[in-house]
Write an enzyme that holds these catalytic residues in place. Sequence first.
Site, PDB file in Angstrom:
ATOM      1  CG  HIS A   1     -23.269   8.440  -5.938  1.00  0.00           C
ATOM      2  ND1 HIS A   1     -23.499   7.995  -4.648  1.00  0.00           N
ATOM      3  CD2 HIS A   1     -21.926   8.529  -6.073  1.00  0.00           C
ATOM      4  CE1 HIS A   1     -22.336   7.835  -4.031  1.00  0.00           C
ATOM      5  NE2 HIS A   1     -21.373   8.153  -4.873  1.00  0.00           N
TER       6      HIS A   1
ATOM      7  CE1 TYR B   1     -31.178   8.174   2.739  1.00  0.00           C
ATOM      8  CE2 TYR B   1     -30.469   7.236   0.636  1.00  0.00           C
ATOM      9  CZ  TYR B   1     -30.638   8.326   1.471  1.00  0.00           C
ATOM     10  OH  TYR B   1     -30.284   9.574   1.030  1.00  0.00           O
TER      11      TYR B   1
ATOM     12  N   PRO C   1     -33.164  14.737   6.929  1.00  0.00           N
ATOM     13  CG  PRO C   1     -31.306  14.020   8.141  1.00  0.00           C
ATOM     14  CD  PRO C   1     -32.669  14.628   8.307  1.00  0.00           C
TER      15      PRO C   1
ATOM     16  CE  LYS D   1     -35.193  15.388  -2.687  1.00  0.00           C
ATOM     17  NZ  LYS D   1     -34.524  15.345  -3.984  1.00  0.00           N
TER      18      LYS D   1
ATOM     19  CE1 TYR E   1     -31.890  10.058  -2.055  1.00  0.00           C
ATOM     20  CE2 TYR E   1     -30.319  10.373  -3.830  1.00  0.00           C
ATOM     21  CZ  TYR E   1     -30.584  10.156  -2.501  1.00  0.00           C
ATOM     22  OH  TYR E   1     -29.543  10.051  -1.605  1.00  0.00           O
TER      23      TYR E   1
END
Length: 427
Positions: free
Chosen positions: A110, A238, A330, A334, A422
């Site tokens: 991704h 998200y 979550p 991580k 990220y």
Amino acid sequence: MLVRRSCPVCTISRPLRPFLSCRILRKYIATNFLGRANLMTQVCIIGAGPAGLLLGHLLRAEGVDCVVLERRTPDYVLSRIRAGVLERVTVELMERLGLDQRLKAEGLAHDGFNLADGERLIRIDMQELVGQHVVVYGQTELTRDLMDAREERGLEVIYETEDVTLHDVESDSPHVTYVKDGKEHRVDARFIVGCDGFYGPSRKAIPASVGQEFERAYPFGWLGILADVPPCNHELIYANHARGFALASQRSSTRSRYYVDVPLTDKVEDWSDDRLWDELAARLGPEAAAHMTRGPALEKSIAPLRSFVFAPMRHGSLMLCGDSAHIVPPTGAKGLNLAASDVHYAADALIRFFQKNDNDAVSAYSDTALSRVWKSERFSWSLTKLMHRFPEDGDFERKMQVAELDYIASSRAAQTSIAENYVGLPV
């Protein structure tokens, strides 16, 4: 292997000592010469989840002897539904072990992910911003790869161990006792590494006068659904919606993982599949909803969210890795990756200790690991605050979220910071 004075077999005659690296011979000597059914090893690892198995494989690859104790059965370990986004550090450790064949074949690279606020999608292009990507590959599959290789690579894992107890961790000769098949066993080691999760015995072996806990409990949990349906987007979404948080994730091109936040008082039984799909469609927005495929749940569960750090992560001959030392919400993906970075530091420290008689990395382990832990905790906390509606928040806090998302949408610098965190900070 050099046998240190603290080793329980130092009374054995010198000609036998070079052979003590042989696990079978050491067990034979312990049973027949010491008069007890002990197992002797250099490192005893508590917990055979991905962190414990990963550490065990890394140590064995460098000739460091170890044994892994696990409370559950192998099938139970593989049945746990967990994370699916891998940072570079986790992928690189699997590459280092040569256990990345399925990960490369089945993992989904991704290059970006999305933040949604109402009808707007803000794409964070990690590849363009920081030149890196993440890999979507289920924790269950990574654990399976490590588990399947243990016999071939000489990694001893003892499953279904009960009443695991750590002893003398302040000394140079700690040991672990456990019960299996109704009989008590003992493992003598130079180091113990706790990879046994938040509720395991390892952290509890550190005296309260030594350790300190830092915790933030969140007023909601994540209700998750796993279904064999194609994802609604090729990248994660998200979403911050007036009805609450939602996440569109995936495990493969045909298996999807979705979440919504719910009050801690909610139960899985309160949420039928249809109700959950309807809620996801509303929170993710019309574009994602238009591409959403509904299907029966393979698994549904509610996980409470917390931020937790325990310090120090080393006490005497005991080291902590993963959830035994820290928990992250979550939101930032991580959990598994932080465990992998702990394992990276712990493995290198232990290898240097046994190969070069160098204790510096072991002494520095806690500070080194915690430096990265706290940065990852910060990112997960900040993303959780940004994308969730907290019960105590009012109009001011909501305006701050809107302003932050507006800033992220228009600022390359803000997007770069998010992308850098990220994909995972350097180890």
